[in-house]
Design a protein around this motif. Structure first.
Motif, PDB file in Angstrom:
ATOM      1  N   ILE A   1       0.861  -1.177   0.000  1.00  0.00           N
ATOM      2  CA  ILE A   1       0.000   0.000   0.000  1.00  0.00           C
ATOM      3  C   ILE A   1       0.897   1.225   0.000  1.00  0.00           C
ATOM      4  N   ALA A   2       0.672   2.096  -0.956  1.00  0.00           N
ATOM      5  CA  ALA A   2       1.479   3.303  -1.070  1.00  0.00           C
ATOM      6  C   ALA A   2       0.919   4.406  -0.193  1.00  0.00           C
ATOM      7  N   GLU A   3       1.776   5.343   0.164  1.00  0.00           N
ATOM      8  CA  GLU A   3       1.293   6.532   0.858  1.00  0.00           C
ATOM      9  C   GLU A   3       0.335   7.289  -0.074  1.00  0.00           C
ATOM     10  N   LYS A  24       1.444  -6.679  -6.230  1.00  0.00           N
ATOM     11  CA  LYS A  24       0.490  -5.588  -6.398  1.00  0.00           C
ATOM     12  C   LYS A  24       0.853  -4.397  -5.515  1.00  0.00           C
ATOM     13  N   ILE A  25       0.554  -3.195  -6.051  1.00  0.00           N
ATOM     14  CA  ILE A  25       0.636  -1.964  -5.268  1.00  0.00           C
ATOM     15  C   ILE A  25      -0.720  -1.271  -5.344  1.00  0.00           C
ATOM     16  N   PHE A  26      -1.263  -0.888  -4.199  1.00  0.00           N
ATOM     17  CA  PHE A  26      -2.506  -0.122  -4.128  1.00  0.00           C
ATOM     18  C   PHE A  26      -2.156   1.316  -3.757  1.00  0.00           C
ATOM     19  N   ILE A  27      -2.649   2.260  -4.578  1.00  0.00           N
ATOM     20  CA  ILE A  27      -2.243   3.658  -4.424  1.00  0.00           C
ATOM     21  C   ILE A  27      -3.474   4.551  -4.329  1.00  0.00           C
ATOM     22  N   PRO A  28      -3.741   5.160  -3.169  1.00  0.00           N
ATOM     23  CA  PRO A  28      -4.841   6.130  -3.072  1.00  0.00           C
ATOM     24  C   PRO A  28      -4.412   7.494  -3.614  1.00  0.00           C
ATOM     25  N   ILE A  29      -5.295   8.120  -4.393  1.00  0.00           N
ATOM     26  CA  ILE A  29      -4.991   9.426  -4.991  1.00  0.00           C
ATOM     27  C   ILE A  29      -6.070  10.415  -4.568  1.00  0.00           C
TER      28      ILE A  29
END
Length: 565
Positions: A220-222, A339-344
């Motif tokens: 999980i990305a910042e 996988k990478i999950f990235i909130p924008i």
């Protein structure tokens, strides 16, 4: 329209799994297969077009035909694949074997015959279907380290015979011989502001993004707080179960708000598009820091067929009051996925990190012709040489033309011209334009028109008009003059040139032309007595070496040798 992109992507990505024969080709080596480089690995100015099979850090292994067919091409080069053999198979594919030490049996005899016929070490010969036939499992060559190889290994490819496109060998069943149950490793995530109004986490420059590893192996990305158009990039590598070193990844797919978006897969491509690897990566970062960030967007489309661009070319518009989710999936051929999950989120906070300041007045408009002149130097850049507009640093000082830094990739040749009316006419044939990189100088083939000297190049950097008045050097690795050398199987020499570099070489024994094999990595010239030119008793040897501006050196000596057991 979005459904169309999803359907097209799935058809393209899935088709490669079913259209190739899985059990037709055998192994080219009789040792366990391990990779030192895989298909699709990102290399300097190209995408790796096959497998590099390890050969236990040594030469001399038998190389086998992977299927029935005929030898359709023999190419021997000082660079590139070195000694290479091509076998065309009746099922529509061609296998390629590179960096060989030599051919084997009748094939090696044919190679020598063609070299002596051409009076050249370097040859490129096409053969007909009835000429040199081979059966699956026949020994065709001995593994080596010739050409541009960094160490002993076998380069192996499979191509479509008709189109000459290169195809990932994993599609032909080699995944069984190279098992892989390890997920790709994502080393870093980057986010890029893509227009003049874009700001990402209060930066107008690309920045790295922190990742948090989860219990299930995903990341999980910042949160990305941004406005304007943005795009992402990653660095990632892959491992298999038997090779014990990192290789390139097979597939990247991105999803915006759960819907399929930008992606690419290393299944097949053509040689004439492979230079676009420099558009796929963050070229400037690679040239400065050696780090290949793979961009998951295209600011301007380019013709690299592995890419499935999605509806927006991977460019994400972050607008007011809209939160978005972004997912990156990196997969290998065996469908191990990371996988990478990235909130924008939208943010209108001002930038604390500004854009790199512009100090040049020379603006390159990528879509049009550009010509700039300073003192005695002219730079001519045709339209579409570069993909992006940029300000080019350009200055001439003490004869050195600084034509920007090599951080912008060129995809076509542009020209650099030096005017020189000072050098005497008799010395001008020794002048050439060289790329100066620290203490190294790289020769460019220079066209002369009276007082003008012009080169064509794909590299920005420092260039200078240079004069080479010194001939090459030749040194025998062993003292042979006037000696009996019946115990030697070959003659070996070291050749070098301090400036423009070696262009050609010729050798003669008793007036007959002899084959000299040149290995540019070691600067060695070798003649093997097994060629049968050496005479019983006294032999007169003459070797001529010429550099790229015509300076030459002649080495002459006499030795004695007995061919009797």
């Amino acid at each position: 329209m979005k459904f169309f992109w999803f359907f097209l992507l799935m058809v393209c990505f899935a088709s490669g799994q079913t259209q190739y024969p899985k059990d037709y080709f055998g192994s080219p080596l009789d040792i366990p297969l391990q990779l030192s480089g895989n298909f699709g690995e990102l290399r300097s100015n190209h995408i790796h077009s096959g497998f590099d099979f390890k050969t236990q850090q040594k030469e001399g292994f038998s190389v086998y035909a992977v299927a029935d067919g005929y030898v359709s091409r023999i190419k021997i080069s000082e660079i590139g694949y070195g000694k290479a053999i091509y076998i065309t198979h009746p099922n529509g594919f061609t296998s390629v074997y590179g960096h060989l030490q030599s051919g084997f049996g009748e094939l090696e005899k044919r190679i020598k015959k063609e070299q002596y016929k051409a009076k050249s070490y370097e040859i490129d010969v096409s053969l007909s279907s009835g000429d040199l036939m081979v059966k699956k499992g026949d020994v065709i060559a001995i593994s080596g380290n010739t050409g541009g190889s960094d160490g002993p290994h076998l380069h192996f490819e499979i191509r479509d015979t008709q189109s000459e496109k290169i195809i990932n060998p994993l599609y032909f069943g080699y995944d069984i011989l190279i098992p892989d149950d390890k997920r790709p490793l994502i080393n870093s995530l980057w986010v890029y502001p893509l227009d003049e109004n874009a700001v990402v986490n209060q930066s107008k420059r690309p920045i790295s993004v922190n990742l948090s590893l989860q219990d299930d192996g995903s990341y999980i990305a910042e949160t990305i707080n941004a406005t304007g158009n943005i795009g992402f990039g990653i660095t990632a590598i892959d491992y298999d179960n038997v090779s014990w070193n990192s290789n390139g990844i097979f597939r990247v797919q991105t999803f915006l708000n759960g819907k399929i978006d930008f992606g690419y897969q290393f299944d097949t491509f053509a040689f004439d598009e492979t230079r676009y690897v420099n558009a796929l990566i963050d070229y400037g970062r690679y040239k400065k820091l050696g780090q290949r960030v793979q961009k998951l967007f295209m600011k301007k489309p380019y013709p690299l067929s592995i890419i499935r661009p999605g509806a927006s070319n991977g460019v994400i518009n972050v607008a007011n009051n809209i939160s978005q989710s972004y997912r990156i999936e990196v997969a290998d051929y065996s469908e191990n996925i990371s996988k990478i999950f990235i909130p924008i989120k939208y943010s209108n906070l001002p930038a604390k990190i500004s854009e790199v300041p512009i100090t040049s007045k020379y603006f390159i408009q990528a879509g049009r012709d550009n010509i700039f002149a300073l003192e005695n130097v002219t730079v001519s850049i045709p339209a579409n040489t570069f993909l992006e507009d940029f300000y080019m640093d350009f200055e001439v000082k003490n004869g050195l033309a600084k034509v920007h830094e090599d951080v912008m990739p060129a995809f076509a040749n542009f020209s650099i011209t030096f005017e020189d009316s000072i050098t005497p006419q008799r010395e001008r044939d020794k002048l050439f334009i060289g790329l100066v990189d620290g203490k190294k100088t790289y020769f460019y083939n220079t066209k002369r028109y009276d007082n003008s000297f012009t080169i064509y190049t794909k590299y920005l950097g420092d260039y200078k008009l240079l004069r080479d008045g010194m001939p090459p050097k030749i040194k025998s690795d062993k003292r042979i003059g006037g000696k009996w050398i019946s115990n030697l199987n070959e003659l070996q020499f070291t050749i070098s040139d301090d400036l423009s570099g070696i262009k050609g070489y010729d050798g003669y024994l008793n007036g007959k032309w002899i084959l000299l094999e040149y290995e540019s990595k070691t600067k060695k010239l070798i003649h093997r007595f097994s060629d049968g030119i050496v005479a019983e008793g006294k032999n007169d040897l003459k070797i001529t070496v010429t550099d790229n501006v015509g300076n030459s050196t002649i080495f002459e000596t006499q030795f004695f040798r007995s061919q009797k057991p």
